[in-house]
Motif scaffolding. Structure first.
Motif, PDB file in Angstrom:
ATOM      1  N   THR A 168       0.837  -1.200   0.000  1.00  0.00           N
ATOM      2  CA  THR A 168       0.000   0.000   0.000  1.00  0.00           C
ATOM      3  C   THR A 168       0.872   1.250   0.000  1.00  0.00           C
ATOM      4  OG1 THR A 168      -1.588  -1.295   1.253  1.00  0.00           O
ATOM      5  CG2 THR A 168      -1.988   1.076   1.123  1.00  0.00           C
ATOM      6  N   LEU A 220       1.177   4.000  -2.952  1.00  0.00           N
ATOM      7  CA  LEU A 220       0.957   5.430  -2.703  1.00  0.00           C
ATOM      8  C   LEU A 220       2.138   6.248  -3.212  1.00  0.00           C
ATOM      9  CD1 LEU A 220      -0.683   5.505   0.856  1.00  0.00           C
ATOM     10  CD2 LEU A 220      -1.654   6.459  -1.258  1.00  0.00           C
ATOM     11  N   ARG A 243      -2.985   4.414  -4.772  1.00  0.00           N
ATOM     12  CA  ARG A 243      -3.190   3.365  -3.778  1.00  0.00           C
ATOM     13  C   ARG A 243      -3.755   2.080  -4.390  1.00  0.00           C
ATOM     14  NH1 ARG A 243      -5.295   4.351   1.874  1.00  0.00           N
ATOM     15  NH2 ARG A 243      -6.072   2.350   2.575  1.00  0.00           N
ATOM     16  N   SER A 271      -1.843  -1.309  -5.429  1.00  0.00           N
ATOM     17  CA  SER A 271      -1.167  -2.212  -4.484  1.00  0.00           C
ATOM     18  C   SER A 271      -1.353  -3.680  -4.880  1.00  0.00           C
ATOM     19  CB  SER A 271      -1.643  -1.956  -3.052  1.00  0.00           C
ATOM     20  OG  SER A 271      -3.015  -2.207  -2.947  1.00  0.00           O
TER      21      SER A 271
END
Lengths: 600, 192
Positions: free
Chosen positions: B135, B139, B144, B147
């Motif tokens: 994650t 980011l 996000r 992931s």
């Protein structure tokens, strides 16, 4: 071309390849994707009907006009469609008629675990059962051939694990549709008054006899003779579990589960020493094989309940438990499904939970609000039951203001209209709330008669719940915004004390629908000012995923002054998950919840 | 027992992109010449509940579900969820854990505690355990939602399939707008 497809996608593809151009259904897990996929193929007509009974009647009518019609539903949908089903078995079909029953062993997304093979037997209709996607694509074609050849509706049964598993499928070119659609009158066949029905009743038994003969040589009833010490009679997905666990045993894999090929079963029995009947749910095959005088092992070693896997099959046969690495036992917090952030049901059920009325519930996402912390729903039986039950309970209690029935918009159309009419007719005092989120949310955003669009995207008439309720004889009709907690509470309280039956329409679109339609979210995310939060936990009562409790003892990086002596922590909002619906902001008496400013 | 069939079990919470990841994995295995079956449960599980997806591949696969003690690689998109499925792992099974916490409702309410010792507990019982902060990596790479592609990249280094096959399937699976980003983070995961 080889592709990777789910069982549901394969059924849709198979129907398309077979030249089928007519289908009707009501959405229901695990069947929904069949229609969603089928409706996208060129040149087909596909509709969401208001419920499964209507869908089947639409299919019967289309077949009577010469079409080869596909009708799709989940297992409990067949209960709704059972009335036309049993008589369609008598009338037979003019074109072709195949009904998909998608059963749900383990109740992944259902209120019961009924085994719909029993319907095939009770309605005297043949039933096929595929075990993977490749078979699903093939069996739908065979089902239509049987329907046409034997002048009968045919069931194709899947289970969740067949519908939703993916495997490799070989695509073929579609056949041309060669149906001759026209009117053909035949009152001896299609007017089921007693005198005619008695004649057809005999024809049905003759048809079953012919089907039993057909089953004996049906190529999808497959005998695999290997190690003859053990033979397994099975069908559908359990065949795969058994082959995984015992690749060397002998098998009789049945493609048709009704009627059974008794000659073939006797032949198999004569070739192997010991026979297991392997089937999920009811001992449907087992009891019939036993009745043939053949000794088998079945439900004494395999469970009656839940779906199987290779481990369960292995345990049944060997008696040894199948387990992974032995680990110390730990109790883990459960993770049940929850209403989404920004869900319009949350505000309504928060209000209902606080009112302490008995809430008869129904089938939909909102059923989840029976759980902590909302605890705003007290029963769930079947589609439409909330309305009839609310009325019955109101009559039994003989005291106003104690019962509210809640039902979703699609579910109300499915089977809530008739019991609402009953409330007007029989002078009810209960309150019914339609949770009108403008879509069939739980099964994944399907259109319905109040959305203004058909399955294939055509604009159409949209049902007006207010006008409908007026016409049914309901005088007290209110529309509320469930994101306005005070307003919703006030209206429901007023209606609980009003004379006669009331209908409250709690109207706001599903949070996921807004995302899907790319309409703007409701508002800016909110956050907690930790220095104002009094730790009263009121906002946590919403059960909203972004809101969590943080104890002071778990906070090392921040110092917060306690507002009361007893305060033990604060509420925190994960702004990245927040939908900005403001329910928590409305509830916070400390004024600690605020919108996140534009520039942050 | 089909010794030649291998099983990957992907688990986590609804909305983490598990179904997408398992679809890509399945297509890769199909392209690599294996028979493949995959299974997960749809429906109510999507509303923030547990999600698990079985992917099984080999010369011939019958069951889409692995039995307990038969999974080769457990890929967990959420820390706590790893614990729920450990019984499915082989004794020498491998574990990939995304270092992400998604609180279950009872933890949010303060009624339950989120287990603090998850990774240590798993390492005590299984030898090959890899923890990645997918994650955070996603980011850092700008989105996000990527992931799951990073985790897939990590998983790819456990499976003997050349990058070209993965690349081909990635190219079919993502729209042009997000393809390059996903290919980039896939490589990050693969090298992790």
């Amino acid at each position: 071309m080889k592709v990777f497809m789910s069982g549901n996608e394969a059924i849709a593809r198979g129907a398309y390849e077979d030249g089928i151009t007519f289908a009707s259904a009501y959405p229901g897990t695990p069947s929904t994707e069949i229609m969603e996929e089928f409706s996208k193929y060129d040149g087909v007509y596909a509709e969401w009907s208001p419920n499964e009974k209507v869908a089947l009647e639409v299919g019967i009518g289309a077949a009577l006009g010469g079409a080869r019609a596909l009708v799709v539903m989940k297992h409990v949908g067949v209960n709704v469609a059972a009335d036309p089903l049993f008589t369609a078995s008598y009338t037979g079909i003019e074109g072709g008629l195949v009904i998909i029953s998608a059963d749900d062993p383990s109740m992944h997304s259902s209120q019961n675990e009924q085994d719909n093979r029993n319907y095939a037997r009770a309605a005297k209709i043949p039933m096929l059962e595929p075990s993977d996607s490749a078979e699903a694509k093939e069996f739908i074609k065979i089902a239509f051939r049987i329907s046409e050849e034997f002048d009968t509706p045919v069931f194709l049964r899947t289970t969740t694990r067949v519908s939703h598993s993916k495997s490799v499928v070989d695509l073929e070119e579609p056949e041309r549709n060669t149906e001759k659609r026209d009117i053909r009158r035949d009152s001896s066949k299609y007017v089921m008054v007693p005198a005619k029905a008695r004649e057809r009743r005999i024809e049905v038994e003759k048809r079953m006899e012919r089907l039993r003969t057909f089953a004996e040589t049906f190529q999808e009833n497959r005998m695999e003779i290997n190690d003859t010490r053990v033979g397994i009679i099975t069908a559908g997905m359990p065949y795969n579990y058994a082959k995984d666990a015992f690749p060397d045993y002998s098998y009789l894999k049945l493609g048709i589960v009704h009627p059974l090929p008794s000659g073939l079963i006797r032949e198999f029995a004569s070739k192997v020493e010991k026979i297991y009947v392997l089937e999920e749910l009811d001992p449907f095959i087992e009891e019939q094989v036993r009745a043939m005088g053949i000794e088998v092992i079945g439900k004494e070693v395999f469970p009656y309940t839940g779906e199987f896997d290779p481990g369960i099959v292995e345990t049944g046969v060997t008696g040894n438990r199948v387990e992974g690495v032995e680990l110390p036992v730990r109790s883990l917090p459960q993770r049940p499904p929850n209403l989404c952030p920004g869900c319009p049901h949350r505000g309504l059920f928060y209000v209902l939970g606080k009112l302490k009325v008995f809430v008869t519930g129904d089938i939909g996402c909102y059923t989840l609000s029976f759980m902590k912390p909302l605890e705003g729903l007290d029963s769930c039986v079947c589609m439409g039951a909330s309305v009839g039950m609310a009325h019955g309970m109101d009559k039994a209690l003989k005291e106003k203001g104690r019962v509210v029935g809640v039902i979703g918009d699609s579910t109300f159309i499915h089977s809530g209209i008739t019991p609402l009419l009953n409330m007007a007719y029989n002078k009810s005092n209960a309150v019914v709330v339609i949770c009108d989120n403008r879509t069939t949310a739980m099964t994944g955003m399907q259109e319905h008669p109040a959305t203004g669009f058909t399955l294939q995207g055509a604009a159409t008439k949209a049902l007006d719940f207010v006008e409908l309720a007026k016409a049914l004889g309901i005088d007290n009709i209110r529309v509320v915004d469930p994101f306005d907690i005070q307003g919703t509470r006030r209206v429901i309280k007023e209606e609980l004390s009003a004379e006669g039956p009331s209908l409250v329409i709690s109207r706001a679109p599903c949070a996921l629908l807004a995302v899907k339609q790319k309409t703007k979210g409701r508002g800016k995310p909110v956050r907690v000012d930790l220095h104002k939060c009094t730790g009263c936990k009121t906002c946590l009562g919403l059960g909203c995923p972004p809101i969590s409790w943080k104890r002071f003892e778990d906070m090392d990086d921040i110092t917060i002054e306690k507002k009361t002596k007893k305060q033990e922590g604060v509420a925190i909002i994960d702004t990245s998950l927040c939908d900005g619906c403001t329910l928590c902001l409305q509830l916070c008496s400390a004024g600690a919840i605020e919108e996140v400013a534009e520039d942050e | 027992m089909s010794e030649s069939v291998r099983s990957v079990l992907l688990v986590g919470v609804g909305g983490q992109g598990i179904i997408r990841a398992s679809d890509i994995l399945s297509l890769v295995m199909m392209r690599a010449g294996f028979d493949v079956k995959k299974s997960e449960v749809h429906g109510m599980a999507q509303r923030g509940g547990c999600v698990s997806s079985n992917v099984r591949f080999g010369p011939k696969v019958y069951s889409p579900l692995a039995k307990k003690g038969d999974v080769d690689v457990l890929v967990s998109f959420e820390k706590l969820e790893t614990l729920r499925y450990l019984e499915y792992l082989k004794a020498d099974g491998k574990v990939i854990i995304n270092d992400e916490v998604v609180n279950p409702p009872s933890v949010n309410l303060g009624d339950d505690l989120y287990p603090a010792d998850t990774v240590d507990f798993i390492k005590k019982h299984f030898k090959d355990v890899k923890v990645v902060d997918a994650t955070k990596m996603a980011l850092r790479s700008g989105d996000r939602r990527m992931s799951n592609t990073i985790i897939l990249g990590v998983l790819s280094s456990y499976l003997d399939i050349e990058y070209g096959v993965w690349e081909e399937v990635l190219e079919e699976s993502f729209s042009p707008k997000i393809l390059e980003g996903n290919k980039e983070v896939f490589k990050l995961g693969r090298e992790e």
